[in-house]
Design a protein around this motif. Structure first.
Motif, PDB file in Angstrom:
ATOM      1  N   ASP A   1       0.775  -1.232  -0.045  1.00 36.07           N
ATOM      2  CA  ASP A   1      -0.038  -0.019  -0.193  1.00 36.07           C
ATOM      3  C   ASP A   1       0.899   1.465   0.051  1.00 36.07           C
ATOM      4  OD1 ASP A   1      -2.302  -1.549  -0.011  1.00 36.07           O
ATOM      5  OD2 ASP A   1      -2.482  -1.260   2.211  1.00 36.07           O
ATOM      6  N   ILE A   2       2.210   1.197   0.764  1.00 38.13           N
ATOM      7  CA  ILE A   2       2.901   2.437   0.869  1.00 38.13           C
ATOM      8  C   ILE A   2       3.445   2.585  -0.601  1.00 38.13           C
ATOM      9  CG2 ILE A   2       5.018   3.360   1.694  1.00 38.13           C
ATOM     10  CD1 ILE A   2       4.167   1.528   4.317  1.00 38.13           C
ATOM     11  N   ARG A   3       3.945   1.515  -1.161  1.00 35.37           N
ATOM     12  CA  ARG A   3       4.420   1.644  -2.458  1.00 35.37           C
ATOM     13  C   ARG A   3       3.609   2.208  -3.494  1.00 35.37           C
ATOM     14  NH1 ARG A   3       4.780  -3.386  -3.533  1.00 35.37           N
ATOM     15  NH2 ARG A   3       6.817  -3.817  -2.456  1.00 35.37           N
ATOM     16  N   ALA A   4       2.294   1.560  -3.576  1.00 37.93           N
ATOM     17  CA  ALA A   4       1.303   2.151  -4.532  1.00 37.93           C
ATOM     18  C   ALA A   4       0.946   3.552  -4.195  1.00 37.93           C
ATOM     19  CB  ALA A   4       0.022   1.348  -4.479  1.00 37.93           C
ATOM     20  N   GLY A   5       0.797   3.855  -2.753  1.00 37.36           N
ATOM     21  CA  GLY A   5       0.416   5.128  -2.356  1.00 37.36           C
ATOM     22  C   GLY A   5       1.437   6.441  -3.159  1.00 37.36           C
ATOM     23  N   PHE A   6       2.712   5.892  -2.818  1.00 35.20           N
ATOM     24  CA  PHE A   6       3.869   6.916  -3.270  1.00 35.20           C
ATOM     25  C   PHE A   6       3.804   7.133  -4.801  1.00 35.20           C
ATOM     26  CE2 PHE A   6       8.105   7.783  -4.894  1.00 35.20           C
ATOM     27  CZ  PHE A   6       8.665   8.522  -4.022  1.00 35.20           C
ATOM     28  N   LEU A   7       3.756   5.730  -5.543  1.00 38.36           N
ATOM     29  CA  LEU A   7       3.525   6.067  -6.911  1.00 38.36           C
ATOM     30  C   LEU A   7       2.414   6.724  -7.523  1.00 38.36           C
ATOM     31  CD1 LEU A   7       4.941   2.532  -8.052  1.00 38.36           C
ATOM     32  CD2 LEU A   7       6.189   4.656  -7.963  1.00 38.36           C
ATOM     33  N   ASP A   8       1.274   6.587  -6.886  1.00 38.32           N
ATOM     34  CA  ASP A   8      -0.051   7.067  -7.296  1.00 38.32           C
ATOM     35  C   ASP A   8       0.096   8.656  -7.002  1.00 38.32           C
ATOM     36  OD1 ASP A   8      -1.115   4.784  -8.137  1.00 38.32           O
ATOM     37  OD2 ASP A   8      -2.371   4.495  -6.062  1.00 38.32           O
ATOM     38  N   TYR A   9       0.674   8.951  -5.936  1.00 40.91           N
ATOM     39  CA  TYR A   9       0.626  10.574  -5.553  1.00 40.91           C
ATOM     40  C   TYR A   9       1.446  11.086  -6.712  1.00 40.91           C
ATOM     41  CZ  TYR A   9       2.355  14.908  -3.394  1.00 40.91           C
ATOM     42  OH  TYR A   9       2.832  15.936  -3.367  1.00 40.91           O
ATOM     43  N   PHE A  10       2.461  10.681  -7.064  1.00 35.64           N
ATOM     44  CA  PHE A  10       3.328  11.312  -8.268  1.00 35.64           C
ATOM     45  C   PHE A  10       2.738  11.318  -9.325  1.00 35.64           C
ATOM     46  CE2 PHE A  10       6.482  11.194  -4.723  1.00 35.64           C
ATOM     47  CZ  PHE A  10       7.006  12.634  -4.708  1.00 35.64           C
ATOM     48  N   ALA A  11       1.836  10.099  -9.739  1.00 34.76           N
ATOM     49  CA  ALA A  11       1.247   9.999 -10.910  1.00 34.76           C
ATOM     50  C   ALA A  11       0.354  11.048 -11.067  1.00 34.76           C
ATOM     51  CB  ALA A  11       0.725   8.524 -11.130  1.00 34.76           C
ATOM     52  N   ARG A  12      -0.441  11.379 -10.002  1.00 37.32           N
ATOM     53  CA  ARG A  12      -1.612  12.348  -9.884  1.00 37.32           C
ATOM     54  C   ARG A  12      -0.821  13.748 -10.358  1.00 37.32           C
ATOM     55  NH1 ARG A  12      -2.941   9.913  -5.062  1.00 37.32           N
ATOM     56  NH2 ARG A  12      -2.520  11.787  -3.786  1.00 37.32           N
ATOM     57  N   ASN A  13       0.432  13.865  -9.862  1.00 34.53           N
ATOM     58  CA  ASN A  13       1.148  15.176  -9.975  1.00 34.53           C
ATOM     59  C   ASN A  13       1.955  15.002 -11.458  1.00 34.53           C
ATOM     60  OD1 ASN A  13       0.661  16.864  -7.575  1.00 34.53           O
ATOM     61  ND2 ASN A  13       1.026  15.018  -6.787  1.00 34.53           N
ATOM     62  N   GLY A  14       1.677  14.604 -12.398  1.00 36.95           N
ATOM     63  CA  GLY A  14       2.250  14.663 -13.727  1.00 36.95           C
ATOM     64  C   GLY A  14       3.570  13.742 -13.846  1.00 36.95           C
ATOM     65  N   HIS A  15       3.957  12.941 -12.981  1.00 33.96           N
ATOM     66  CA  HIS A  15       5.024  11.940 -13.181  1.00 33.96           C
ATOM     67  C   HIS A  15       4.641  10.729 -14.003  1.00 33.96           C
ATOM     68  CE1 HIS A  15       6.191  14.801 -10.059  1.00 33.96           C
ATOM     69  NE2 HIS A  15       7.354  14.336 -10.175  1.00 33.96           N
ATOM     70  N   THR A  16       5.487  10.316 -14.767  1.00 33.14           N
ATOM     71  CA  THR A  16       5.286   8.946 -15.421  1.00 33.14           C
ATOM     72  C   THR A  16       5.855   7.933 -14.651  1.00 33.14           C
ATOM     73  OG1 THR A  16       5.713   9.912 -17.694  1.00 33.14           O
ATOM     74  CG2 THR A  16       6.084   7.631 -17.547  1.00 33.14           C
ATOM     75  N   VAL A  17       5.191   6.877 -14.268  1.00 36.20           N
ATOM     76  CA  VAL A  17       5.767   5.846 -13.411  1.00 36.20           C
ATOM     77  C   VAL A  17       6.477   4.882 -14.079  1.00 36.20           C
ATOM     78  CG1 VAL A  17       4.880   3.941 -11.804  1.00 36.20           C
ATOM     79  CG2 VAL A  17       3.500   5.942 -11.886  1.00 36.20           C
ATOM     80  N   VAL A  18       7.530   5.013 -13.833  1.00 41.76           N
ATOM     81  CA  VAL A  18       8.449   3.868 -14.600  1.00 41.76           C
ATOM     82  C   VAL A  18       8.928   2.772 -13.985  1.00 41.76           C
ATOM     83  CG1 VAL A  18      10.736   3.902 -15.719  1.00 41.76           C
ATOM     84  CG2 VAL A  18       9.756   6.184 -15.603  1.00 41.76           C
ATOM     85  N   PRO A  19       8.837   1.321 -14.705  1.00 44.86           N
ATOM     86  CA  PRO A  19       9.269   0.210 -13.840  1.00 44.86           C
ATOM     87  C   PRO A  19      10.424   0.192 -13.312  1.00 44.86           C
ATOM     88  CG  PRO A  19       8.051  -0.301 -16.083  1.00 44.86           C
ATOM     89  CD  PRO A  19       8.450   1.174 -15.993  1.00 44.86           C
ATOM     90  N   SER A  20      10.725  -0.439 -12.348  1.00 45.43           N
ATOM     91  CA  SER A  20      12.102  -1.014 -11.757  1.00 45.43           C
ATOM     92  C   SER A  20      13.063  -1.379 -12.857  1.00 45.43           C
ATOM     93  CB  SER A  20      12.062  -1.604 -10.665  1.00 45.43           C
ATOM     94  OG  SER A  20      13.239  -2.088 -10.069  1.00 45.43           O
ATOM     95  N   SER A  21      14.285  -0.845 -12.912  1.00 41.56           N
ATOM     96  CA  SER A  21      15.133  -1.578 -13.749  1.00 41.56           C
ATOM     97  C   SER A  21      15.702  -2.647 -13.113  1.00 41.56           C
ATOM     98  CB  SER A  21      16.485  -0.404 -14.161  1.00 41.56           C
ATOM     99  OG  SER A  21      17.070  -0.089 -12.803  1.00 41.56           O
ATOM    100  N   PRO A  22      16.475  -3.711 -13.902  1.00 41.49           N
ATOM    101  CA  PRO A  22      17.153  -4.777 -13.309  1.00 41.49           C
ATOM    102  C   PRO A  22      18.163  -4.381 -12.135  1.00 41.49           C
ATOM    103  CG  PRO A  22      16.888  -5.072 -15.628  1.00 41.49           C
ATOM    104  CD  PRO A  22      16.601  -3.764 -15.408  1.00 41.49           C
ATOM    105  N   LEU A  23      18.514  -5.256 -11.400  1.00 43.31           N
ATOM    106  CA  LEU A  23      19.560  -5.204 -10.248  1.00 43.31           C
ATOM    107  C   LEU A  23      20.991  -5.211 -10.973  1.00 43.31           C
ATOM    108  CD1 LEU A  23      18.348  -7.486  -7.565  1.00 43.31           C
ATOM    109  CD2 LEU A  23      18.300  -4.995  -7.612  1.00 43.31           C
ATOM    110  N   VAL A  24      21.076  -5.786 -12.252  1.00 46.12           N
ATOM    111  CA  VAL A  24      22.422  -5.597 -12.826  1.00 46.12           C
ATOM    112  C   VAL A  24      22.358  -4.415 -13.810  1.00 46.12           C
ATOM    113  CG1 VAL A  24      23.831  -6.700 -14.486  1.00 46.12           C
ATOM    114  CG2 VAL A  24      22.812  -8.016 -12.837  1.00 46.12           C
ATOM    115  N   PRO A  25      22.844  -3.390 -13.525  1.00 44.76           N
ATOM    116  CA  PRO A  25      22.777  -2.292 -14.336  1.00 44.76           C
ATOM    117  C   PRO A  25      23.328  -2.406 -15.756  1.00 44.76           C
ATOM    118  CG  PRO A  25      23.888  -1.837 -12.346  1.00 44.76           C
ATOM    119  CD  PRO A  25      23.876  -3.349 -12.406  1.00 44.76           C
TER     120      PRO A  25
END
Length: 878
Positions: A6-30
């Motif tokens: 819920d915390i993760r979703a709340g964070f992403l939803d907040y910034f999505a409402r404020n015009g941010h593109t929600v980008v998936p996590s990149s792999p752990l290997v850069p």
């Protein structure tokens, strides 16, 4: 309890409402930093955007980034389990601005989210700013209404972030939560700041400067924002806790560990449960992103993490592997946010089970050595570095595992001594991770990509195209022209040449143009994802930028590569059907003359497995089924049954390659996400033959095979050799196996007869005895008698002669083998060992060994067998 999901979703939803593109996590290997071991911050995937080398289709982003800190500069491994906040795996929630909003908006967003959406009391929040950042301090007073005493100015580098020695940099501002006086510690900047009372929950980085040479710093034209909030930091606070291990996800894993082990979650093995919970997350996510345990690089760090957790399972008395049994709990807790856990669950469990089984056997032996060595130490004495190195070198104990084992006893390890013993290995490891030097040279491609844009690839439908030379690179630098004889990298506006990717080698061919221009292309590479670079040599004319040309792929070579690549898809599916769904691709090579396919498979494949797979692939080839490609979203492709490679980053659209007739709920035999070139129908592959199977590393097997003309050539060569054997045996090819078996039996029978005759010859006559110094000597040069026969012959002769000495020498395969026997009544005068050594010296050997009554030796010079016997006579006569 407010869940982590819920915390993760709340964070992403907040910034999505404020015009941010929600980008998936990149792999752990850069993918974009060869010097970084694992992704350890949310900004890693945006590094090139912050440096201006890459422009994104959005100016604002928000992510929940999976991170690992366990090795190199960022290493929390040693503290895990013993503190309230250290984890090797964590999630970094972040919002980013690429030249869009800056300090004021970043602070406003942060304050609104933590105080309104998350409901934290402003009275319990304190912030830090860089000591010279008056703007940030003023904004915190105006936006948050914080009093001056809760806006703490920090003059150190803790509050000034740098990407490197040069490049973007800027001041930081951190938000701290005050847990209250129930916990020890003071506010940031105070002598008690390391206590647990004040917990940093969010770091805001204001990238506003460009760091140049020493003493040179200038403002960035487009300041940016990079923030990071640790989910494992904010989650306990939102649930009235202060310990990350009391949050729902980690607590669920701790309870699962307690249930599986039968040990109370908060009892004597509390630390062990915490270590297992954290390390399971790191291990599972790394495996899901394509890392497997090994003895070097990322795989070595993964193995250290796994084995540290497995030692704690051993400490709890677990006789059977534990960690793999906890994976279903992990996927249930985190699989919704990270579906790769579900896709890789079988592989994760199999890898953990195999590694823990192996480790348990090693641990038993290593701990015995550690206990023995500790018993030799005085009270509080450190373990010598040489012992720690022996544990590492012999039993695979990494230093931190030894330190962790001694921690409960209040002992330390002589780290300096350990490092001295490991100097060479550490040097190699540092060199491996210091970067290959390519990072700096990549700047030329960044500049060209920025100026020219992506190369349009036409090679799915054609092998010839008209194009324009947009740029030429010679010796790492852009040039306007390249004369005949120059090695050159060519960038076209569009190309039919396939650039090396996904295991498929790059195309070769020719580029021709006006005034006799001819460039022989020997390889094609991809830079920055979509910039195609043609590598070759100008054979005639002069290559010039802005010149129209014709690009022609070498047809026969491309055709063979296509066949090998398409065969790997059929091979992949056949292996999964035979061995199980844990089989996934770990690497491949699709070349003109062969294919190589690496898969996750913990055990060797049997001859029956390989024969079944080969038959299955050839059956699909004979079906001559269609090969189709479609563009789909990644989610739709996976839903249809397509196999995606773990750790790969896919765009909004992916190419989905389907081959052969389907069955059941699957519309085709093989469905994979793939950007390579393929045959039109499976029959175009022609024929498939496996030529080898073997291990690559722990848990990874490699199959090598050929298709089409290469497979036919292999069959022809095999048939030719079979005919030659049949002719030599004067029989037909079908009778060769029986004929060879009969010959082998004849040979074994003859060998037995020869051995018997040699034994009779060696022991048959007392006339061959001689007397030296009053002692009977049976000295025999037995020629080509196998060395293994000598001891038995010597024993038989010694019994035959009663009292005396037996000396036998053979020169099989050109080397001298010596056996000396002395009867029991003479061992007081002569030692068989001394006599054997004397003989060995005569044939160029060094010493010998055995008992006084029977010894053996040897030497490289079989031609001096008689000299060896003479040396024995001399020794007896002395």
């Amino acid at each position: 309890m407010t869940s982590s999901n819920d915390i993760r979703a709340g964070f992403l939803d907040y910034f999505a409402r404020n015009g941010h593109t929600v980008v998936p996590s990149s792999p752990l290997v850069p993918r974009n930093d060869p010097t970084l071991l694992f992704t350890n911050a949310g900004m890693v995937q945006f590094k090139n955007a912050f440096t201006g080398q890459e422009h994104l289709p959005y100016a604002r982003a928000a992510t929940a980034q999976k991170c690992v800190r366990a090795g190199g500069k960022h290493n929390d491994l040693d503290n895990v389990g013993y503190t309230a906040r250290h984890c090797t795996f964590f999630e970094m929630l972040g919002n980013f601005s690429f030249g869009d909003y800056f300090k004021e908006q970043a602070i406003a967003y942060a304050w609104e989210l933590v105080t309104k959406d998350f409901g934290l009391s402003p009275d319990r929040l304190t912030v830090t700013v860089f000591s010279e950042d008056d703007d940030a301090a003023s904004l915190w007073r105006r936006i948050a209404g914080l009093p001056e005493e809760r806006i703490i100015r920090i003059p150190t580098s803790d509050n000034f972030w740098r990407m490197g020695d040069t490049g973007p940099c800027g001041p930081c501002s951190e938000i701290f939560f005050d847990h209250g006086p129930k916990l020890a510690g003071g506010p940031p900047g105070s002598p008690e700041q390391d206590g647990d009372r004040f917990m940093e929950i969010w770091n805001l980085v204001f990238m506003q400067f460009e760091e140049g040479p020493p003493g040179v710093r200038k403002p960035l034209p487009r300041p940016s924002i990079d923030t990071g909030m640790g989910l494992e930091r904010i989650a306990p606070i939102l649930n009235g806790k202060y310990d990350a291990y009391d949050t729902d996800t980690l607590r669920a894993l701790i309870l699962a560990s307690a249930e599986a082990s039968g040990e109370a979650p908060d009892g004597p093995h509390r630390v062990s449960h915490r270590v297992i919970a954290d390390h399971l997350r790191s291990s599972a996510f790394l495996i899901a992103d394509g890392v497997l345990p090994s003895n070097e690089g990322r795989g070595y760090v993964l193995r250290r993490i796994m084995r540290r957790a497995m030692r704690h399972a051993h400490m709890m008395g677990m006789r059977e592997p534990l960690m793999d049994r906890l994976v279903p709990t992990l996927t249930r807790e985190m699989g919704g946010a990270y579906p790769e856990l579900f896709r890789a669950e079988t592989l994760i469990r199999e890898t953990l089970r195999l590694e823990e089984t192996r480790f348990k056997a090693m641990l038993e032996r290593g701990l015995h050595l550690l206990v023995d060595e500790v018993e030799k130490l005085g009270e509080g004495q450190v373990l010598p570095g040489a012992v720690a190195f022996r544990l590492y070198d012999t039993y695979g104990f990494p230093l931190d595992l030894t330190q962790d084992a001694l921690r409960e006893q209040g002992r330390a390890v002589d780290v300096a001594g350990f490092q001295a013993a490991m100097a060479e290995q550490r040097t190699r490891a540092r060199a491996a991770w210091a970067g290959s030097g390519e990072a700096a040279t990549e700047n030329v491609w960044f500049d060209l990509r920025e100026r020219l844009g992506a190369t349009e690839f036409l090679g799915y439908t054609t092998e010839t195209a008209e194009a324009e030379i947009l740029a030429l690179v010679v010796q790492g630098a852009p040039v306007q022209a390249a004369a005949a004889g120059s090695d050159v990298a060519v960038i076209l506006n569009q190309t039919p040449f396939y650039a090396e990717s996904g295991g498929q080698v790059g195309d070769a061919g020719r580029i021709t143009g006006p005034d006799g221009l001819a460039i022989a292309i020997t390889d094609t590479q991809k830079k920055l994802g979509d910039l195609v670079v043609h590598l070759g040599r100008v054979e005639a004319g002069t290559a010039r930028a802005d010149t129209p040309v014709r690009a022609q792929v070498e047809h026969v070579r491309r055709t063979r590569i296509r066949a090998h690549h398409s065969a790997t898809h059929l091979l992949h599916e056949a292996l999964r059907r035979r061995l199980g769904l844990h089989v996934t691709q770990k690497g491949s090579l699709n070349a003109p003359d062969r294919l190589r396919f690496d898969v996750s498979q913990p055990r060797p494949m049997t001859a029956e497995d390989l024969a079944w797979v080969e038959r299955e692939v050839n059956a699909r080839i004979r079906e001559n089924g269609p090969v189709t490609t479609r563009l789909m979203t990644p989610d739709a492709a996976v839903a249809e049954g397509a196999m995606a490679l773990f750790g790969e980053k896919y765009g909004d659209e992916v190419r989905v390659v389907s081959m052969g007739a389907g069955g059941g709920n699957k519309p085709a035999y093989s469905i994979e996400l793939c950007g390579g070139t393929h045959v039109n129908r499976t029959g175009d592959i022609g024929l498939f033959r496996i030529v080898g199977e073997g291990a690559v590393s722990a848990g990874v097997r490699r199959i090598e095979a050929v298709t089409g003309e290469a497979a036919l050539a292999l069959i022809d060569e095999t048939a030719r050799r079979l005919d030659e054997v049949a002719q030599a045996l004067k029989t037909g090819p079908a009778e060769v196996p029986a004929r060879v078996a009969a010959l082998l039996e004849d040979r074994r029978r003859l060998e037995r007869q020869i051995a018997e005759l040699q034994r009779k010859l060696a022991t048959g006559s007392e006339a061959s005895l001689e007397e030296v110094n009053g002692v009977k000597l049976a000295a025999r040069n037995l020629g080509e008698v196998p060395p293994r026969e000598l001891k038995g012959l010597a024993d038989a002769i010694r019994k035959q002669i009663g009292s005396g000495v037996v000396a036998l020498v053979s020169n099989a395969e050109g080397k001298a083998s010596i056996v000396v026997g002395v009867s029991p009544d003479l061992t007081g005068r002569f030692s068989a060992v001394d006599l054997a050594r004397a003989a060995s010296n005569a044939v160029g050997g060094r010493g010998g060994g055995g008992r006084p009554d029977m010894a053996q030796a040897g030497g490289p010079d079989g031609a001096r067998a008689e000299a060896a016997l003479a040396a024995i006579r001399t020794a007896l006569a002395a």
